[in-house]
Design an enzyme around this catalytic site. Structure first.
Site, short mmCIF file in Angstrom:
data_model
loop_
_atom_site.label_atom_id
_atom_site.label_comp_id
_atom_site.label_asym_id
_atom_site.label_seq_id
_atom_site.Cartn_x
_atom_site.Cartn_y
_atom_site.Cartn_z
N ASP A 130 0.61 -0.96 -0.18
CA ASP A 130 -0.44 0.14 0.43
C ASP A 130 1.15 1.41 -0.13
OD1 ASP A 130 -2.02 1.49 2.50
OD2 ASP A 130 -2.29 1.61 0.19
N SER A 159 -0.68 15.48 -11.82
CA SER A 159 -1.18 15.08 -13.67
C SER A 159 -0.73 16.77 -14.22
CB SER A 159 -2.28 14.33 -13.03
OG SER A 159 -2.95 14.31 -15.40
O1 LIG Z 1 -6.23 4.86 3.28
C1 LIG Z 1 -5.31 4.83 2.54
N1 LIG Z 1 -5.16 3.79 1.40
N2 LIG Z 1 -4.66 2.90 1.19
C2 LIG Z 1 -5.96 2.01 1.99
N3 LIG Z 1 -7.06 1.79 1.68
C3 LIG Z 1 -7.59 0.93 2.44
C4 LIG Z 1 -7.11 -0.02 2.44
C5 LIG Z 1 -5.12 0.08 2.69
C6 LIG Z 1 -5.66 6.25 1.75
C7 LIG Z 1 -4.95 7.26 1.75
C8 LIG Z 1 -4.46 8.40 1.86
C9 LIG Z 1 -5.75 8.91 1.24
BR1 LIG Z 1 -5.95 10.66 0.71
C10 LIG Z 1 -6.93 8.23 1.08
C11 LIG Z 1 -7.07 7.23 1.47
#
Ligand SMILES: O=C(NNC1=NCCC1)c1ccc(Br)cc1
Length: 330
Positions: free
Chosen positions: A35, A199
């Site tokens: 992630d 972007s």
């Molecule tokens: O949590 C975030 N990314 N990873 C994951 N999501 C669900 C499980 C893992 C995420 C990070 C930044 C922003 Br702005 C929105 C969401």
């Protein structure tokens, strides 16, 4: 050193992509969600509340001869989808794609929220964001990437995610056989800790490309592509019968609809997301109403180039002293 690990979508909707990660001695192999939108390496474990474990592989520190408790350390993380997990911290040997961090902080879950419990395909996460996002207390612990970067031939990892088939994450090397044309690099703003870039614009179907700055994060942990309302409305205006549904919490359309391609710009380069990638999945199993892979980012507060966008590209996450992102078509 350099290495490579296969990554597979966990289901037919490409909801997430997992990699096998070896932890401890003897090796305990767990399937983790790599992630780039977070910076904790955490796992389901023998310490996780039993009722919150449902088919996941677990890490049992007491069975590893190389595990050590980090006395007094705790962690608690909350993701963009409101999911959470928390627990205590061990160090142990962690190997990904043949590359080993000999004393990696492994955050061991004592509790996880329902969406993690119900996903038996994911045994935890391996965060590849910047250390500033790490949740460990009283002090942050380094990510796996931060621990190995000094040993890598090049201070990079790359993402080659694919639709409905295995792709790969490479470490320490840029494999030019995995993309077409050339890489275009764009600056990264590491505040507050995401791979945040700008972007250069977008195009919908055969319409003219619109040059405009779109600030967003490259997030392998988020399934969909989330962009500004105006872009999303313009896209679905080309899909007959599409609507922004309060019932389903986003843009939906008939599953039989033909969806136009979506192009996003990186510098002078253009990445084309096939329209088919924007047919994410039926709103409920068997429904003829489908949820879009492109959704509105207003409620999030920042645009997210999640897996729907990333799987259309080969992406270099360059962790050098001046972090940057490289993008290529494939
Ligand atoms: O949590 C975030 N990314 N990873 C994951 N999501 C669900 C499980 C893992 C995420 C990070 C930044 C922003 Br702005 C929105 C969401």
């Amino acid at each position: 050193t350099s290495g490579s690990v296969a990554t597979s979508p966990i289901d037919s909707s490409d909801d997430a992509y997992s990699i096998p990660v070896s932890i401890g001695t003897p090796a305990q192999v767990l399937n983790l969600d790599l992630d780039t939108g977070s910076s904790d390496l955490w796992v389901f474990s023998s310490l996780t509340t039993a009722s919150e474990v449902n088919g996941q592989n677990i890490y049992t520190p007491s069975k590893s001869s190389t595990s050590k408790l980090v006395s007094g350390a705790t962690w608690k993380v909350k993701y963009g989808d409101e999911s959470t997990s928390s627990g205590v911290v061990y160090t142990d040997k962690v190997t990904v794609g043949g590359i080993t961090a000999s004393s990696q902080a492994v955050e061991v879950a004592k509790t996880v929220s329902a969406s993690f419990t119900s996903n038996s395909d994911i045994d935890g996460l391996i965060g590849m964001g910047f250390d500033s996002l790490n949740s460990a207390k009283p002090s942050a612990v380094p990510t796996f990437f931060d621990n190995i970067i000094g040993n890598l031939d090049s201070p990079v990892f790359t993402a080659d995610l694919k639709h409905n088939k295995a792709g790969s994450y490479d470490f320490g090397v840029i494999d030019s056989s995995k993309y077409t044309g050339s890489l275009t690099y764009v600056a990264v703003d590491t505040d507050p800790g995401y791979w945040k870039f700008t972007s250069s614009g977008y195009g919908i179907g055969s319409a003219a490309f619109k040059s405009t700055s779109v600030v967003g994060i490259a997030d392998t942990g988020t399934t969909l592509l989330y962009l500004d309302t105006a872009i999303v409305k313009a896209y679905y205006a080309t899909v007959s019968g599409a609507s922004n549904s309060a019932t389903y919490g986003g843009w939906v359309f008939k599953c039989s609809a033909t969806l136009p391609n979506f192009v996003f710009g990186v510098g002078s380069a253009k990445i084309t997301i096939p329209g088919s990638y924007i047919n994410y999945s039926p709103v409920t199993t068997g429904s003829s109403t489908c949820f879009g892979g492109l959704q509105d980012s207003t409620d999030i507060g920042i645009n997210i180039f999640g897996d729907v966008a990333l799987k259309a590209a080969f992406v270099v996450f360059d962790g050098s002293d001046t972090p940057r992102l490289g993008w290529a078509s494939k």
